[in-house]
Design a protein around this motif. Structure first.
Motif, short mmCIF file in Angstrom:
data_model
loop_
_atom_site.label_atom_id
_atom_site.label_comp_id
_atom_site.label_asym_id
_atom_site.label_seq_id
_atom_site.Cartn_x
_atom_site.Cartn_y
_atom_site.Cartn_z
N CYS A 95 46.15 30.43 46.73
CA CYS A 95 44.81 30.50 47.32
C CYS A 95 44.65 29.33 48.28
O CYS A 95 45.36 28.34 48.15
CB CYS A 95 43.73 30.35 46.25
N GLN A 147 42.23 27.42 48.00
CA GLN A 147 41.57 26.42 47.15
C GLN A 147 41.91 26.77 45.70
O GLN A 147 42.10 27.94 45.38
CB GLN A 147 40.05 26.45 47.35
N CYS A 185 40.59 26.54 41.80
CA CYS A 185 39.43 26.28 40.94
C CYS A 185 39.95 25.86 39.57
O CYS A 185 40.86 26.52 39.03
CB CYS A 185 38.60 27.55 40.78
N CYS A 206 40.38 28.66 36.83
CA CYS A 206 41.00 29.93 37.27
C CYS A 206 41.52 30.75 36.09
O CYS A 206 42.33 30.29 35.28
CB CYS A 206 42.15 29.64 38.22
S1 SF4 Z 1 39.54 31.52 40.67
FE1 SF4 Z 1 41.78 31.38 40.79
S2 SF4 Z 1 42.40 33.08 42.05
FE2 SF4 Z 1 40.21 32.78 42.40
S3 SF4 Z 1 40.10 31.40 44.17
FE3 SF4 Z 1 39.99 30.14 42.35
S4 SF4 Z 1 42.12 29.54 42.01
FE4 SF4 Z 1 42.17 31.30 43.38
#
Ligand code: SF4
Length: 461
Positions: free
Chosen positions: A172, A174, A176, A179
């Motif tokens: 990605c 970014q 998170c 995730c």
């Molecule tokens: S939740 Fe996971 S899959 Fe979705 S943008 Fe964030 S890091 Fe990427």
């Protein structure tokens, strides 16, 4: 006392639990950070500049903020990265700029505000954020939704009878902290060695298309990752055009947090022109093409994000919808949820569609809320937004799928175990006669339980 002749117009907003006020979106001034003092508007709007200047480690964060963050913060961050983080750090300038936007620019005050910031809390987690006693639930798991078990082709999860999830990339723009695909997405961390996709992207995509051609019962394809913003545009366009060639595919949803995390990507002329071509083809074939994004706090909804969403709508995408994640310390209050929904719906043209409860991955207990808390939040946000734009809070129950939080079958509040049922079989249950009779458990964070429940879990472990 409520006076009938009170001069406040309307239904006394001051007497309502939530007061709506229209708020203009603002792009915080990135020049407040020493490292971006000279960054021009043109650079800021440039997707390549954003990608090249993502913050990936503490050293880069220091270079950006100068002495605004104290050593206490960096120690806390290092401890988390070593001991608990399931995702590596990757924060685009656009996202970092929405953190602590109004904080005083002195080290102590800025550090306080940064630590308390809702966007920071999920994008740059620190050790002191986590639950000290139960950082992980005993039933937490990598791939807690068992998506890989339901792959029919590498990266293609067939979990619902009519719908599939196509993971095109494991990256990605970014990362998170919470995730749900922490098993696969992003770089390995000291705690988590990531699984790797084995097939080459082109082969994987060929096999996905082939499966969908052979499986006319699937009408809805979520094209995801990771984030589709990390699929080179020509490759993504070609995959989407091949999907649109399959007459049984009627819904296509593109999953991209980058619409909010790096809106610059979706504003690039080559992407907008490509999206127009795909949207025209979808419209001609009567397919509903939508973008699903992931915004968790009103601070993230800036004029650039609104511009990217409206540009996608102008390009012909039928709808841009938000699937946020409900997280304690980030957005788990009625005011935070409603502020976000009004910013999305009223100012950015993004439909507030879902809030997922944070999944039961390792080290996520401090973010997770109990099912009863989610039910209370759902109740608290009813009636303010238009009905079609009132988001549903959903629990993604392992082996079941998404359920509205009031749909549980039974709930043991003492042990924090809710039980859910399902009305369809996944591929791994086709031979299981009990699948539709069984009750599937979901677990509340142990720290939210009464003392007796916490003791029960301690005794078990
Ligand atoms: S939740 Fe996971 S899959 Fe979705 S943008 Fe964030 S890091 Fe990427």
């Amino acid at each position: 006392m409520t006076a009938l002749h009170d001069t406040t117009p309307g239904l006394r907003p001051d007497l309502q639990p939530y007061t709506y006020r229209r708020r203009e979106l603002v792009e915080p001034d990135w020049r407040r950070f020493p490292g971006w003092r000279e960054v021009t508007e043109a650079q800021w709007r440039d997707a390549q500049w954003q990608r090249a200047h993502c913050v990936k480690n503490a050293k880069q964060l220091r270079a950006l903020v100068g002495d605004l963050l104290t050593e206490r913060f960096y120690d806390d961050l290092a401890a988390d990265q070593q001991q608990l983080a399931t995702m590596s750090m990757l924060v685009p300038p656009q996202m970092l700029n929405t953190m602590a936007p109004d904080a005083p620019l002195t080290p102590e005050a800025f550090t306080e505000a940064f630590l308390a910031d809702p966007v920071r809390r999920y994008m740059i987690p620190v050790r002191s954020d986590r639950d000290p006693r139960w950082p992980s639930h005993p039933h937490s798991a990598r791939d807690s939704l068992h998506e890989a078990e339901m792959w029919v082709v590498e990266g293609l999860t067939h979990r619902y009878p009519t719908k599939v999830l196509a993971e095109l990339v494991p990256t990605c723009p970014q990362y998170c902290g919470h995730c749900t695909r922490m098993d696969l997405v992003g770089n390995s961390t000291p705690q988590v060695a990531k699984h790797k996709l084995a097939l080459k992207p082109a082969d994987r995509q060929d096999r996905m298309i082939d499966y969908l051609k052979r499986t006319p019962g699937v009408r809805d394809v979520v094209v995801s990752g990771g984030d589709v913003a990390n699929v080179p545009w020509p490759q993504l366009e070609s995959f989407l055009m091949r999907l649109l060639d399959i007459p049984t595919v009627r819904d296509v949803r593109l999953a991209t947090k980058a619409l909010a995390g790096m809106p610059q990507h979706w504003l690039q002329p080559k992407v907008v022109e490509g999206l127009e071509r795909v949207a025209r083809t979808a419209a001609r074939r009567g397919v509903n093409l939508a973008i699903h994004t992931h915004v968790n706090h009103a601070q993230s909804v800036t004029p650039l994000v609104a511009e990217a969403a409206r540009t996608a709508l102008e390009a012909g995408v039928r709808d841009v919808r938000n699937q946020g994640v409900l997280m304690r310390g980030v957005n788990a209050t009625p005011d935070d949820l409603l502020d976000l929904c009004f910013a999305l719906q009223g100012e950015a043209g993004v439909l507030p569609y879902y809030f997922y409860m944070c999944d039961m991955i390792p080290n996520a207990e401090h973010w997770r809320v109990a099912v009863w808390e989610a039910q209370q939040l759902q109740h608290a946000i009813m009636g303010y937004l238009p009905g079609y734009a009132t988001p549903r809070i959903v629990c993604d129950v392992p082996y079941v799928g998404k359920r509205w939080v009031h749909q549980l079958n039974e709930y043991d509040r003492e042990l924090g175990i809710s039980y859910w049922t399902k009305n369809y079989r996944t591929g791994i249950e086709l031979d299981d006669p009990e699948a539709l009779e069984r009750r599937y458990p979901y677990y509340d964070p142990i720290s939210t339980l009464p003392e007796s429940g916490q003791k029960w879990w301690s005794d078990q472990s």
